[in-house]
Design an enzyme around this catalytic site. Structure first.
Site, PDB file in Angstrom:
ATOM      1  N   ALA A 170     -41.590  64.376   2.753  1.00  0.00           N
ATOM      2  CA  ALA A 170     -40.820  65.603   3.019  1.00  0.00           C
ATOM      3  C   ALA A 170     -40.392  66.230   1.695  1.00  0.00           C
ATOM      4  CB  ALA A 170     -39.620  65.263   3.875  1.00  0.00           C
ATOM      5  N   GLY A 215     -37.825  56.246   2.697  1.00  0.00           N
ATOM      6  CA  GLY A 215     -36.804  57.135   3.232  1.00  0.00           C
ATOM      7  C   GLY A 215     -37.417  58.341   3.940  1.00  0.00           C
ATOM      8  N   ASP A 216     -38.199  59.135   3.220  1.00  0.00           N
ATOM      9  CA  ASP A 216     -38.831  60.296   3.842  1.00  0.00           C
ATOM     10  C   ASP A 216     -40.332  60.274   3.613  1.00  0.00           C
ATOM     11  OD1 ASP A 216     -38.724  60.624   1.163  1.00  0.00           O
ATOM     12  OD2 ASP A 216     -38.056  62.713   1.194  1.00  0.00           O
ATOM     13  N   GLU A 217     -40.876  59.056   3.510  1.00  0.00           N
ATOM     14  CA  GLU A 217     -42.314  58.900   3.284  1.00  0.00           C
ATOM     15  C   GLU A 217     -42.969  58.308   4.515  1.00  0.00           C
ATOM     16  OE1 GLU A 217     -42.195  56.347  -0.073  1.00  0.00           O
ATOM     17  OE2 GLU A 217     -42.256  57.992  -1.525  1.00  0.00           O
TER      18      GLU A 217
END
Lengths: 414, 178
Positions: free
Chosen positions: A289, A330-332
């Site tokens: 993201a 986390g946002d991967e």
């Protein structure tokens, strides 16, 4: 720590006795006792009866002897006495005869040539000779004395002992057969219970149950065992579902319910191996993201979580059968597109994900949020033939995409 | 009394009883012993003889005819102490009033007449002068060392109404056979 070993010693040999042996011994003991008791009772009763018969027999013999010896006494004739008492000498059980005249002088005496087989028994049963006085016209002319011997008694005891032995033999046989039967009736159901318990313990066959056995006590035991097995089966089922939950938790991300990093590593290794064996290609997409940190900072962690959940749901939507998605940071996120040979290519899928992720997300606060993502793709075996190389290639491609996006954004702002 | 004294004397002088098979009364080896033995046998035979019931009961009368050969003192010793009246037969051809007839040595014609008279009458006949027991007396005494024995003439007994105990007949017959 020097505990006395005494209690273990005597307990050991008891463990080697089977129920069968125990029952046999018990049965045999009881029967032996009963047979011995009745045998002795019958023998004693027989001896008593025989003795009273022997007494009467001897009394009769003395009377016969008195009648036969009477003229011999009258004529003082030993030869006549011998002939008169001839019938008595042929009767078994008479050891000795004696005729005495009225002056106490023996007229005739006879001793059995056979001899006494057991003087002790004889003296026990016939301690005194049987005797009767002989009268002629009211005056005593002499007396006759007869000694019995124990030959008939010994015959009886011998036959009795033999019969008793035979009875004992028959009883022993009967006992063995009965004990076998009893053992069969008792040991077989016990064996069934043991088999069920053994199966449950060794093979974890918690579905096994003890069948009705036909003996009230054993049926109760079987019923208890079955109830215990029901509980065990319940626990087993519960434990298995619990374990499944734990296993799921270990391999999945709590928030998005996607597989986690560990599950992904495992999956990737498996896919590489599979593709190598079948000589097929697959693609690995790396998704990150772009502005997730802004969502977190501006709208709070709840909003960040909502964004992540929405993104993972959208990624899942794009997956085909056999594809695999995971959240590895986390946002991967990563997606394995497998197989790659039919259908759209890796870039096309990456574009679709990018497009779908760009749809606005409704935050818990009520605001809309537009998410931007960067996607990098690597293809096995074109960009790498092991996990590390594929990941590096996909990561590099993602960074390249992120740089392009930033420059595009900057251009758009200016 | 005299007899009982003799009996006591004989018992004191009696020889040890031998267990020989001899169907005969053992007597002392002297005249007194022989006399006792003979009287004992006669008494025994009388005690085993049964007279017909319609005859008056004891005492029985014994008549001695001729000369007794074994003893000159005929006094039957009947067990039980029943006394027997003994008298000599006056008329040699008639035995009326006698229950027992003892035939000693006598002329053959007298003997035949007496035997013929006895036939059919309840009279017991005993002789001591007929070792073969063939002249018609019922019981025949004879000496046989070491004592006295008797034999039985079953024909004579069968002809008369007297009943003799079979045990005595057996002893007498055995004695005859041996």
């Amino acid at each position: 720590m020097t505990r006395p070993l005494a209690p273990r010693g005597p307990a050991r040999p008891a463990a080697h006795t089977t129920l069968q042996k125990l029952l046999s011994r018990f049965h045999f003991g009881i029967t032996l006792f009963a047979v011995a008791l009745s045998g002795v009772a019958i023998l004693l009763a027989g001896i008593t009866t025989l003795r009273s018969y022997a007494d009467r027999n001897m009394e009769l013999a003395t009377r016969v002897g008195a009648y036969g010896a009477e003229p011999a006494l009258v004529f003082n004739d030993p030869e006549a006495a011998r002939e008169g008492l001839d019938p008595l000498r042929r009767i078994p059980g008479i050891a000795r005869l004696r005729v005495i005249d009225h002056r106490g002088r023996p007229l005739y005496e006879w001793q059995s040539p056979k001899g006494d087989p057991s003087p002790v028994l004889t003296s026990l049963f016939f301690p005194q000779p049987f005797s009767t006085t002989i009268r002629r016209n009211g005056s005593v002319i002499g007396r006759i004395e007869i000694w019995g011997d124990s030959s008939t008694l010994i015959d009886y005891v011998r036959i009795g002992a033999l019969a008793g032995l035979g009875c004992l033999l028959i009883t022993a046989l009967g006992t063995i057969i009965l004990a076998r039967r009893f053992e069969y009736e008792l040991v077989k159901p016990l064996g069934e219970i043991a088999t069920v318990a053994h199966d449950v313990r060794l093979h974890r066959r918690f579905d096994k149950r003890v069948q009705p056995l036909g003996i009230a006590e054993l049926d109760r035991l079987g019923g208890d065992i079955n109830a215990l097995l029901d509980e065990l089966q319940g626990w087993q089922g519960h434990m298995e579902s619990e374990r499944a939950v734990l296993a799921h938790r270990a391999s999945h991300d709590m928030l998005t319910a996607l597989p986690n990093r560990a599950a992904f590593d495992e999956q990737l290794a498996a896919r590489i191996e599979d593709a190598a064996r079948r000589d097929r290609r697959f693609a690995l997409l790396f998704i990150d993201a772009d502005n997730f940190k802004a969502a977190n900072d501006n709208h709070g962690h709840a909003a960040g979580d909502a964004v992540l959940v929405a993104l993972s749901a959208r990624i899942k939507e794009t997956l085909r059968n056999g594809d695999f998605a995971a959240r590895i940071g986390g946002d991967e996120f990563v997606v394995i597109v497998d197989p790659l040979d039919q259908g759209p290519g890796a870039e096309a899928i990456a574009a679709r994900i990018r497009q779908i992720a760009a749809q606005p997300v409704a935050l818990p606060g009520g605001a809309d949020y537009r998410l931007a993502i960067s996607v990098g793709a690597a293809v096995y075996p074109d960009d790498g033939d092991d996990a590390a190389r594929l990941l590096t290639a996909a990561d590099t491609a993602m960074y390249a995409d992120k740089l392009t996006n930033r420059s595009q954004k900057r251009q758009a702002e200016t | 009394m005299f007899v009982s004294l003799l009996l006591v004397g004989s018992s004191l002088a009696a020889p040890q009883l031998a267990m020989e098979a001899a169907s005969q009364t053992i007597v002392d080896d002297n005249a007194a012993g022989l006399s006792i033995g003979v009287n004992r046998i006669i008494g025994g035979i009388i005690s085993y003889a049964r007279w017909p019931a319609d005859l008056p009961r004891a005492p029985r009368t014994m008549c001695v005819a001729g000369t007794p050969q074994l003893t000159d003192h005929i006094a039957p010793a009947v067990p039980g102490g029943k006394s027997i009246a003994v008298r000599r037969l006056s008329a040699p051809a008639n035995g009326s009033g006698c229950d027992i007839l003892f035939l000693g040595r006598m002329p053959a014609a007298d003997r035949q007449r007496l035997i013929a008279w006895v036939r059919g009458r309840p009279v017991l006949t005993i002789t001591d002068d007929d070792p073969g027991c063939s002249y018609g007396a019922m019981f025949c005494l004879r000496t046989r060392a070491p004592g006295v024995s008797f034999s039985v003439n079953l024909d004579a007994i069968g002809r008369g109404p007297l009943r003799i105990d079979p045990r005595v007949l057996k002893i007498g017959s055995d004695g005859d056979a041996s």
